[in-house]
Design a protein around this motif. Sequence first.
Motif, PDB file in Angstrom:
ATOM      1  N   TYR A  33     -37.289 -96.193  76.414  1.00 46.26           N
ATOM      2  CA  TYR A  33     -36.234 -96.423  75.712  1.00 46.26           C
ATOM      3  C   TYR A  33     -35.743 -97.708  76.251  1.00 46.26           C
ATOM      4  O   TYR A  33     -35.856 -98.201  77.268  1.00 46.26           O
ATOM      5  N   TYR A  35     -31.934 -99.520  76.550  1.00 44.48           N
ATOM      6  CA  TYR A  35     -30.466 -99.437  76.796  1.00 44.48           C
ATOM      7  C   TYR A  35     -29.544-100.640  76.924  1.00 44.48           C
ATOM      8  O   TYR A  35     -30.276-101.612  77.778  1.00 44.48           O
ATOM      9  N   LEU A  43     -24.029 -96.410  79.031  1.00 39.13           N
ATOM     10  CA  LEU A  43     -25.451 -96.803  78.435  1.00 39.13           C
ATOM     11  C   LEU A  43     -25.387 -96.389  76.669  1.00 39.13           C
ATOM     12  O   LEU A  43     -25.062 -95.417  76.748  1.00 39.13           O
ATOM     13  N   LEU A  45     -27.810 -96.558  73.426  1.00 45.36           N
ATOM     14  CA  LEU A  45     -29.140 -96.657  73.343  1.00 45.36           C
ATOM     15  C   LEU A  45     -29.533 -97.719  72.148  1.00 45.36           C
ATOM     16  O   LEU A  45     -28.783 -97.419  71.067  1.00 45.36           O
ATOM     17  N   PHE A  90     -31.402-102.164  80.149  1.00 44.58           N
ATOM     18  CA  PHE A  90     -32.345-101.234  81.277  1.00 44.58           C
ATOM     19  C   PHE A  90     -33.368-100.690  79.985  1.00 44.58           C
ATOM     20  O   PHE A  90     -32.945-100.255  78.952  1.00 44.58           O
TER      21      PHE A  90
ATOM     22  N   LEU B  89     -22.845 -90.726  85.950  1.00 41.42           N
ATOM     23  CA  LEU B  89     -23.129 -90.550  84.767  1.00 41.42           C
ATOM     24  C   LEU B  89     -23.584 -89.117  84.133  1.00 41.42           C
ATOM     25  O   LEU B  89     -24.463 -88.760  84.809  1.00 41.42           O
ATOM     26  N   PHE B 103     -25.675 -90.643  76.713  1.00 39.90           N
ATOM     27  CA  PHE B 103     -24.885 -90.521  77.992  1.00 39.90           C
ATOM     28  C   PHE B 103     -23.634 -90.994  77.857  1.00 39.90           C
ATOM     29  O   PHE B 103     -23.005 -91.614  76.803  1.00 39.90           O
ATOM     30  N   GLY B 104     -22.726 -90.463  78.728  1.00 39.73           N
ATOM     31  CA  GLY B 104     -21.311 -90.676  78.768  1.00 39.73           C
ATOM     32  C   GLY B 104     -21.264 -91.963  79.518  1.00 39.73           C
ATOM     33  O   GLY B 104     -22.124 -92.496  80.141  1.00 39.73           O
ATOM     34  N   SER B 105     -19.887 -92.483  79.523  1.00 38.24           N
ATOM     35  CA  SER B 105     -19.733 -93.831  80.174  1.00 38.24           C
ATOM     36  C   SER B 105     -19.580 -93.949  81.637  1.00 38.24           C
ATOM     37  O   SER B 105     -19.783 -94.911  82.330  1.00 38.24           O
TER      38      SER B 105
END
Lengths: 118, 113
Positions: A33, A35, A43, A45, A90, B89, B103-105
């Motif tokens: 991945y 990010y 994060l 994507l 990342f 997170l 993902f959350g912030s």
Amino acid sequence: DADVTQTPRNRITKTGKRIMLECSQTKGHDRMYWYRQDPGLGLRLIYYSFDVKDINKGEISDGYSVSRQAQAKFSLSLESAIPNQTALYFCATSDFAGVAGGLRDEQFFGPGTRLTVL
Amino acid sequence: SQKIEQNSEALNIQEGKTATLTCNYTNYSPAYLQWYRQDPGRGPVFLLLIRENEKEKRKERLKVTFDTTLKQSLFHITASQPADSATYLCALGVDTGRRALTFGSGTRLQVQP
């Protein structure tokens, strides 16, 4: 040695330049991945790859492209960098297994690349 | 649209107290939820995974709950220490495996000595 490595760690470039960020992993994971992280936005994507021939766009893929050269390598390119692509980038890997396989999708992150576009 | 909310305000607590962080989601039916820790300038590090059919998971001083009715997960750190100061997170995943985690912030936790 680190399991997930990213190069370069820091890069300053100018608007319009082509930039490539590289990611390598020794974990043997199929999934990789990319990010980006901006203050307050968490994060996000960019692209993800479930194997060498399976590449998918994430939520913010515009302005970016990727190449999965091998199971262990996943590169992110900015074809023509612009200042709002200044961020921390990342790379991550995971070894997904559904419930039948014990349910795991823990992601392992690289150390990040700090990119500044002037 | 799908949304994951974590408190953007930093959480400041005293050493020894229990820290509780919240992850709420909407328009999402996750099969599992994960929590990560992130230190400044570093990549996130996985802490815990909890499945939709599990109400609670523990690991040392960490406890995670998952309420699919409330669409909420709570992350607790008991007997908090200054070394627990970091951003935490949450991330949601589906069991089909055909989608990446969302993902959350994150919420920043500051434990005062």
